[in-house]
Enzyme design. Structure first.
Site, PDB file in Angstrom:
ATOM      1  N   LYS A 190       0.874  -1.172   0.000  1.00  0.00           N
ATOM      2  CA  LYS A 190       0.000   0.000   0.000  1.00  0.00           C
ATOM      3  C   LYS A 190       0.913   1.224   0.000  1.00  0.00           C
ATOM      4  CE  LYS A 190      -3.839   2.474   1.083  1.00  0.00           C
ATOM      5  NZ  LYS A 190      -4.521   2.254   2.370  1.00  0.00           N
TER       6      LYS A 190
ATOM      7  N   SER B 173       1.262   5.612  -1.401  1.00  0.00           N
ATOM      8  CA  SER B 173       0.496   6.799  -1.757  1.00  0.00           C
ATOM      9  C   SER B 173       0.418   6.927  -3.271  1.00  0.00           C
ATOM     10  CB  SER B 173       1.166   8.041  -1.177  1.00  0.00           C
ATOM     11  OG  SER B 173       0.562   9.201  -1.705  1.00  0.00           O
TER      12      SER B 173
ATOM     13  N   THR C 132      -0.121  11.743  -1.724  1.00  0.00           N
ATOM     14  CA  THR C 132      -1.247  12.449  -2.309  1.00  0.00           C
ATOM     15  C   THR C 132      -1.559  13.696  -1.511  1.00  0.00           C
ATOM     16  OG1 THR C 132      -2.177  10.346  -3.045  1.00  0.00           O
ATOM     17  CG2 THR C 132      -3.657  12.231  -3.014  1.00  0.00           C
ATOM     18  N   ALA C 133      -1.479  13.590  -0.192  1.00  0.00           N
ATOM     19  CA  ALA C 133      -1.753  14.746   0.661  1.00  0.00           C
ATOM     20  C   ALA C 133      -0.862  15.916   0.274  1.00  0.00           C
ATOM     21  CB  ALA C 133      -1.540  14.373   2.129  1.00  0.00           C
TER      22      ALA C 133
ATOM     23  N   HIS D  63      -5.890  11.043   7.651  1.00  0.00           N
ATOM     24  CA  HIS D  63      -6.531   9.964   8.395  1.00  0.00           C
ATOM     25  C   HIS D  63      -7.332  10.459   9.603  1.00  0.00           C
ATOM     26  CE1 HIS D  63      -4.661   7.384   5.613  1.00  0.00           C
ATOM     27  NE2 HIS D  63      -3.491   7.262   6.198  1.00  0.00           N
TER      28      HIS D  63
END
Length: 280
Positions: free
Chosen positions: A56, A58, A108-109, A152
């Site tokens: 997993k 980003s 992504t943030a 989150h």
């Protein structure tokens, strides 16, 4: 006997919820993988070094690893109303020349933040500092930085630190594009072959559906790794980040990913990506 597949994902509730069935050998026909728990900044680096089979990461890291890893069409995190927040001590803070803490510069943030800031902070920042996610809100509260980019469960807990939501990156993104926010991607080695990649996608979908069908089955696993998170917050976290896009990206999900990476490349934030490379 073949060695188990080596996978990595975060201890966050959405990941443990999604992977629970597979990780515990509860998906028919699929062997349980060997699991490494690592926060997203670590898995981003692991993917760039090509060290594991499935991770997993980003979506912000994707352009750097697409040659070796294929994007799987399921298991990740996209959604609406779940974007990163820019937090400050004062409700109307001016960030021009300020110091902003971010959890990663390959996330992504961070891409959403930079796309927002190009318009919202035309004077530019003084400094961007990377720090572990759990240290960001205390750093803003204590005045060590002027603002913090958080992700989150922080959207549910920042009030406990006396902080203000200066801007919601997701709201800005959805307002401009009408698309969901692409946050976390599941990637697997291309060298496994197209057939094996399809099998892994089917396994992940089955794991997601098993979690939805029997949510209590994963609860102990989720809370064990949730870093002392309140169970109610963990439930909110799962409800926000595990949705139809987790089961399958679909046309809208792929459009969101392509739009993010195209816009980020236009700003010089990531290398250009051929949309065809997003499908295997």
């Amino acid at each position: 006997m073949a060695e188990p597949l080596k996978v990595a994902y975060s201890p966050c509730p959405n990941d443990t919820f999604v992977f629970h069935a597979w990780a515990h050998g509860l998906v028919p026909g699929a062997d349980a993988p060997e699991v490494l728990f690592a926060d997203i900044d670590l898995t981003n680096g692991i993917a760039e070094r090509g060290e594991l089979d499935l991770l997993k990461i980003s979506y912000g890291q994707l352009p750097w690893v697409l040659e070796e890893y294929a994007l799987l069409p399921c298991g990740g995190a996209l959604g609406r109303g779940c974007g990163p927040l820019v937090l400050t001590r004062e409700p109307d803070a001016d960030l021009t020349g300020g110091t902003v803490a971010v959890p990663s510069e390959r996330s992504t943030a961070y891409l959403l933040f930079r796309l927002w800031a190009a318009k919202a902070v035309p004077g530019g920042f003084g400094k961007i500092v990377v720090m572990p996610f759990h240290e960001i809100m205390p750093a803003v509260r204590d005045g060590r930085v002027d603002a913090g980019l958080v992700i989150h469960e922080a959207r549910f807990t920042y009030g406990r630190y006396g902080l203000h939501n200066l801007a919601d990156m997701g709201e800005a993104w959805e307002r401009e594009t009408g698309l969901p926010i692409p946050l976390g991607a599941i990637v697997a080695r291309r060298s496994l072959g197209a057939g094996r990649l399809e099998e892994l996608a089917d396994t992940l979908r089955a794991s997601v559906r098993a979690a939805w069908d029997a949510p209590e089955a994963s609860r102990a696993y989720v809370l064990e790794h949730a870093q002392e998170m309140d169970p109610a917050v963990a439930d909110q976290h799962i409800g926000l980040y595990v949705n139809a896009f987790t089961e399958d990206l679909g046309a809208e999900g792929y459009a969101a990913v392509e739009t993010l990476l195209t816009r980020a490349a236009a700003e010089g934030l990531v290398p250009p990506v051929d949309p065809g490379a997003l499908r295997f």
